[in-house]
Design a protein around this motif. Structure first.
Motif, mmCIF file in Angstrom:
data_model
loop_
_atom_site.group_PDB
_atom_site.id
_atom_site.type_symbol
_atom_site.label_atom_id
_atom_site.label_comp_id
_atom_site.label_asym_id
_atom_site.label_seq_id
_atom_site.Cartn_x
_atom_site.Cartn_y
_atom_site.Cartn_z
ATOM 1 N N CYS A 213 1.383 -14.447 8.094
ATOM 2 C CA CYS A 213 0.956 -15.785 7.662
ATOM 3 C C CYS A 213 2.060 -16.370 6.793
ATOM 4 N N GLN A 214 2.462 -17.579 7.088
ATOM 5 C CA GLN A 214 3.520 -18.264 6.327
ATOM 6 C C GLN A 214 4.768 -17.387 6.192
ATOM 7 N N ASP A 215 5.148 -16.711 7.278
ATOM 8 C CA ASP A 215 6.322 -15.834 7.285
ATOM 9 C C ASP A 215 6.224 -14.740 6.224
ATOM 10 N N GLN A 216 5.018 -14.316 5.956
ATOM 11 C CA GLN A 216 4.763 -13.132 5.151
ATOM 12 C C GLN A 216 3.879 -12.201 5.970
ATOM 13 N N VAL A 217 3.867 -10.923 5.590
ATOM 14 C CA VAL A 217 3.054 -9.950 6.298
ATOM 15 C C VAL A 217 2.208 -9.183 5.283
ATOM 16 N N LEU A 218 0.997 -8.838 5.678
ATOM 17 C CA LEU A 218 0.057 -8.170 4.786
ATOM 18 C C LEU A 218 0.293 -6.664 4.818
ATOM 19 N N THR A 256 -8.560 -4.432 2.865
ATOM 20 C CA THR A 256 -7.972 -5.616 2.231
ATOM 21 C C THR A 256 -8.977 -6.710 1.892
ATOM 22 N N HIS A 257 -10.227 -6.573 2.328
ATOM 23 C CA HIS A 257 -11.247 -7.618 2.134
ATOM 24 C C HIS A 257 -10.810 -8.944 2.743
ATOM 25 N N ARG A 304 -7.908 -8.225 -1.343
ATOM 26 C CA ARG A 304 -8.138 -7.336 -2.490
ATOM 27 C C ARG A 304 -8.159 -5.907 -1.981
ATOM 28 N N ALA A 305 -7.500 -5.004 -2.688
ATOM 29 C CA ALA A 305 -7.399 -3.613 -2.255
ATOM 30 C C ALA A 305 -8.736 -2.902 -2.378
ATOM 31 N N ASP A 306 -9.003 -2.018 -1.395
ATOM 32 C CA ASP A 306 -10.232 -1.229 -1.416
ATOM 33 C C ASP A 306 -10.057 -0.071 -0.441
ATOM 34 N N ASP A 307 -11.030 0.848 -0.424
ATOM 35 C CA ASP A 307 -11.061 1.965 0.515
ATOM 36 C C ASP A 307 -9.801 2.816 0.351
ATOM 37 N N ASP A 308 -8.962 2.956 1.385
ATOM 38 C CA ASP A 308 -7.768 3.810 1.329
ATOM 39 C C ASP A 308 -6.549 3.097 0.762
ATOM 40 N N ALA A 309 -6.712 1.871 0.297
ATOM 41 C CA ALA A 309 -5.582 1.098 -0.214
ATOM 42 C C ALA A 309 -5.609 1.064 -1.741
ATOM 43 N N ALA A 310 -4.506 1.477 -2.353
ATOM 44 C CA ALA A 310 -4.390 1.376 -3.803
ATOM 45 C C ALA A 310 -3.942 -0.016 -4.217
ATOM 46 N N GLN A 311 -3.281 -0.718 -3.310
ATOM 47 C CA GLN A 311 -2.745 -2.038 -3.590
ATOM 48 C C GLN A 311 -2.626 -2.786 -2.276
#
Length: 345
Positions: A213-218, A256-257, A304-311
């Motif tokens: 999105c907008q030349d950024q990646v999640l 990531t919600h 927003r980070a959740d589950d297996d994601a710390a950030q």
């Protein structure tokens, strides 16, 4: 006599079998090029040392005269043999004469040695295997020890470990990376042991979401081993009653919600690619289906980070090429497939 002899390996770590091949290359050619594979990766139990550390192990075992004849070139893993062969040839071509006689030194240990047949035009300098040691046995003894017991743990393998390698291993065990790698090694060993009694080696199926999105990646930063603290795209294992599409959306939402409507995600889907290289995951044979979405210039979704994601973070695509060593498993190459990161360099 060859103009150039080529030796290809990962050298994780360097052992006496590697040095026997290197000395044969030095005996057969005026100059030698060593291709150090698995370069630019994050440290893992399988690839614990940087390419520069492996170069140091090799060079420390040679005389000054032989070091002057040696060139060491790092090459990344592409998880695609054709791309990898092209990268090796291109690297070598920059350091050899156009019509020089080139020899490739190696021995056929197992299926991992098939690359020796991938370079027509280079003459194979074939050697018999030197002893029965391999780097896996050294790593297992190493990570099964502690900083204070490394020397004793490696003693049964002492005849296969050159002094230069032993010195680096003992020094590294007292550094900041050893404990984290040891935890990963223990986790992966228990993971594989849990499936050891299965009638056939399991094949795992996962999904990943490359969301642009907008030349950024999640991206996420992994909260747990394997790959704790490393960057990855959101994803995970498919569940029994899900389709690949359902698993992809679920994993994206859980980590990531990101709560975009399914219709928006369907409209943004550009393609799905399968990544199935046998060595792409240390957990075992793992085949992933990566879904590439492009939201164009729409507002960045809240995450927003959740589950297996710390950030969780939106990262500009232009920065990704310089972050290769931070990525989990083959996730940098997954991004490269969709976004052409290495062609931008």
């Amino acid at each position: 006599m060859y103009d150039t002899a080529i030796l290809i390996g990962r050298f994780e770590p360097v052992h006496t079998g590697h040095l026997a091949l290197l000395r044969e290359a030095l005996a057969c050619a005026q100059r030698v090029i060593v291709i150090v594979g698995s370069a630019f990766q994050a440290r893992t139990p399988k690839n614990p040392f940087t390419w520069a550390e492996r170069e140091s192990m090799l060079r420390s075992a040679l005389t000054a005269h032989d070091n002057a004849r040696l060139t060491v070139l790092p090459v990344r893993d592409y998880y695609n043999e054709a791309l990898w062969v092209q990268a090796v040839r291109s690297a070598v071509a920059r350091h050899t004469a156009a019509h020089g006689r080139v020899g490739l030194v190696g021995h056929f240990k197992d299926a991992t040695s098939s690359y020796l047949r991938a370079f027509p035009g280079w003459e194979l300098i074939r050697m018999e295997r030197q002893g029965d040691i391999d780097a896996t046995a050294i790593r297992d003894a190493y990570f099964g020890a502690t900083p204070t017991t490394v020397a004793a743990a490696l003693q049964p393998l002492a005849s296969a470990i050159p002094p230069s390698t032993r010195a680096l291993l003992e020094q590294f065990a007292n550094g900041p990376s050893y404990a984290a790698l040891q935890q990963e090694w223990l986790m992966l060993r228990s993971y594989r042991e849990a499936w050891a009694t299965a009638p056939y080696p399991p094949v795992f199926v996962t999904v990943d979401a490359v969301l642009r999105c907008q030349d950024q990646v999640l991206l996420i930063r992994r909260a747990h081993a394997p790959g704790k603290g490393q960057l990855a795209v959101p994803g995970g294992f498919i569940e029994q009653r899900e389709t690949l599409w359902q698993s992809c959306l679920r994993e994206l939402a859980e980590e990531t919600h990101c709560a975009l409507p399914e219709a928006d995600m369907q409209a943004a889907l550009q393609c799905v690619a399968v990544f199935d290289h046998p060595d792409r995951s240390q957990r075992g044979r793992t085949i992933t289906h990566a879904h590439y979405f492009d939201l164009g210039q729409a507002p960045l979704p809240d995450v927003r980070a959740d589950d297996d994601a710390a950030q969780v973070q939106w990262t500009p695509i232009g920065q990704l090429a310089g972050m290769e060593e931070d990525f989990f498993e083959d996730h940098f190459h997954m991004l490269d497939h969709f976004l052409g990161l290495t062609t931008r360099q």
